[in-house]
Write a protein that holds these residues in place. Structure first.
Motif, short mmCIF file in Angstrom:
data_model
loop_
_atom_site.label_atom_id
_atom_site.label_comp_id
_atom_site.label_asym_id
_atom_site.label_seq_id
_atom_site.Cartn_x
_atom_site.Cartn_y
_atom_site.Cartn_z
N HIS A 244 -3.48 -4.04 4.79
CA HIS A 244 -2.29 -4.84 4.49
C HIS A 244 -1.93 -4.75 3.00
N ASP B 134 -0.37 -1.51 2.30
CA ASP B 134 1.04 -1.52 2.75
C ASP B 134 1.92 -2.23 1.72
N ARG B 135 1.42 -3.34 1.16
CA ARG B 135 2.19 -4.07 0.15
C ARG B 135 2.41 -3.20 -1.09
#
Length: 453
Positions: free
Chosen positions: A41, A44-45
């Motif tokens: 995650h 992805d950020r």
């Protein structure tokens, strides 16, 4: 600590240890999966931040709007920074320099970096762009993952406690059930005293260690019972059997001394004294034999004894005593394997037992020839001693093995009634059987048998 408590404790510790190892392995696996997923995650950020700030001039307005919408949805406690070639914050203000230069340089060096700092996780990516070379660092707290891990840990602790308690209770019940036969054996052992050695412990129908223990204890009781019985027999009957002939001798001699007698009466008195003396001699011999068996019975050293060789030794003894044709041995069957002729026993005691039977056969058949039929195979060894003497009355057949008992038709023969009693005890000691078949006036057949099973 009792055995059942030790077994319960060991079983519980082993089971709980295995369960704990499995749970720890499972928790580590889940922890790794959750952390790796959160790193994904964060990565992805970082990619979204790169698209918003570095790729904005390269994508369409609609796509840029979608990317910015995605970027606006922050993770818990998220911190995103972009550093240029001078390691200064770009696009996003960073007055306090959130990450040290060392961390930024490590990202440039390794191109990608993932690490955890206390309860925060950090991802760093290195980007080459037409505007320059940038480092994007993203940090956040995986609060959802932490709650999931805490819930899993709490559930594991509860399950571990429940399973541990259940294991202890179940193992205690199993141990108690498994050892209950031992408690039964112990209760039965406590009831056995010197006055009731005939009692036996229940061996059950199983073939486990408890049955083996009960079987060996019963064998010990059998030895003790026989030893006690031999001692009681010796003490109870010795005085009576010795006193009777001595009293008779003393009475006859006193009568002869107090009264003048004719030569015929004197001879008759001496004949009576001789008969009583012979009876006394036989009784003493029998008692000495009984004492020897009593002494050797519980400590008899056993060794492999070949029964055919023992029989030939007995025959040699009677050849010297009664002549070459006195004891006739008939071999009915012999096994192919000579080892099948061997049993664990004591040579001296078996010699006494056979000698008693053959001696009785000669005595009660007025020294007529005696036959011994020998049979052996892989299952049994059998010896049958047959005479053509006076036989045993039917009503006495069940009593002849009692100590000092003599059949009703044997009182004209010298004897003490000990021989068959001693013989039976010896044969029983070595797990053999003794059977008597007789017809009064026609003879007797006594069979000794040893079964290998």
């Amino acid at each position: 600590m009792k055995i059942k408590d030790r077994l319960s404790l060991y079983f519980t510790l082993i089971g709980s240890g295995i369960l704990l190892a499995v749970m720890v392995s499972l928790y580590i696996s889940v922890y790794t999966i959750v952390h790796n997923d959160f790193y994904t995650h964060l990565n992805d950020r970082a990619n979204v931040a790169a698209q918003v700030y570095l790729k904005a001039d390269e994508i369409s307005p609609d796509s840029l709007t979608q990317v910015r919408n995605r970027f606006s949805k922050n993770l818990h406690g998220e911190v995103t920074r972009i550093y240029d070639d001078r390691n200064s914050a770009a696009f996003i203000k960073d007055d306090e320099q959130y990450w040290q230069e060392k961390t930024i340089k490590n990202v440039r060096r390794y191109k990608h970096l993932e690490y955890a700092n206390q309860n925060r996780q950090v991802v760093g990516n290195y980007y080459k762009d037409n505007q320059g070379n940038f480092v994007i660092l993203v940090s956040a707290v995986d609060q959802t993952g932490k709650r999931q891990l805490d819930s899993i840990l709490e559930a594991m602790i509860v399950v571990f406690l429940i399973v541990t308690i259940t294991l202890f209770l179940v193992s205690r019940w199993l141990a108690q059930s498994t050892l209950s036969p031992i408690k039964s054996v112990v209760r039965q052992m406590q009831l056995i005293k010197s006055t009731n050695l005939h009692l036996r412990v229940d061996e059950g129908k199983g073939k486990d260690e408890i049955s083996e223990l009960a079987n060996n204890f019963n064998r010990l009781l059998e030895h003790l019972e026989n030893a006690f019985e031999l001692q009681r027999t010796y003490v109870a009957n010795a005085s009576h059997e010795l006193r009777t002939p001595i009293t008779s001798i003393i009475g006859e001699v006193e009568l002869a001394l107090n009264k003048e007698r004719s030569p015929g009466e004197t001879k008759k008195t001496l004949q009576l004294v001789l008969e009583e003396s012979e009876r006394l001699r036989d009784t003493i011999s029998g008692l000495m034999e009984l004492a020897q068996v009593d002494m050797d019975y519980t400590i008899a050293q056993q060794s492999p004894i070949r029964m055919d060789e023992l029989l030939w030794d007995v025959q040699a003894y009677w050849v010297n005593k009664a002549g070459a044709e006195a004891l006739q041995i008939n071999i009915e069957h012999m096994p192919d394997d000579e080892a099948m002729l061997t049993i664990p026993a004591n040579y001296q005691l078996l010699f006494i037992a056979l000698n008693n039977l053959i001696g009785n056969a000669f005595k009660f058949s007025s020294q007529q020839p005696v036959k011994c039929n020998f049979y052996a195979d892989e299952i049994l060894i059998r010896m049958q001693i047959v005479d053509s003497g006076i036989g045993i009355p039917k009503e006495d057949l069940d009593l002849v093995f009692k100590s000092f008992y003599r059949a009703t038709n044997s009182h004209n023969f010298v004897g003490s009634g000990i021989g068959l009693y001693v013989t039976q005890k010896i044969i029983q000691l070595f797990k053999g059987t003794l059977q008597v078949e007789s017809v009064e006036g026609r003879g007797t057949a006594i069979t000794i048998q040893f079964n290998r099973n």
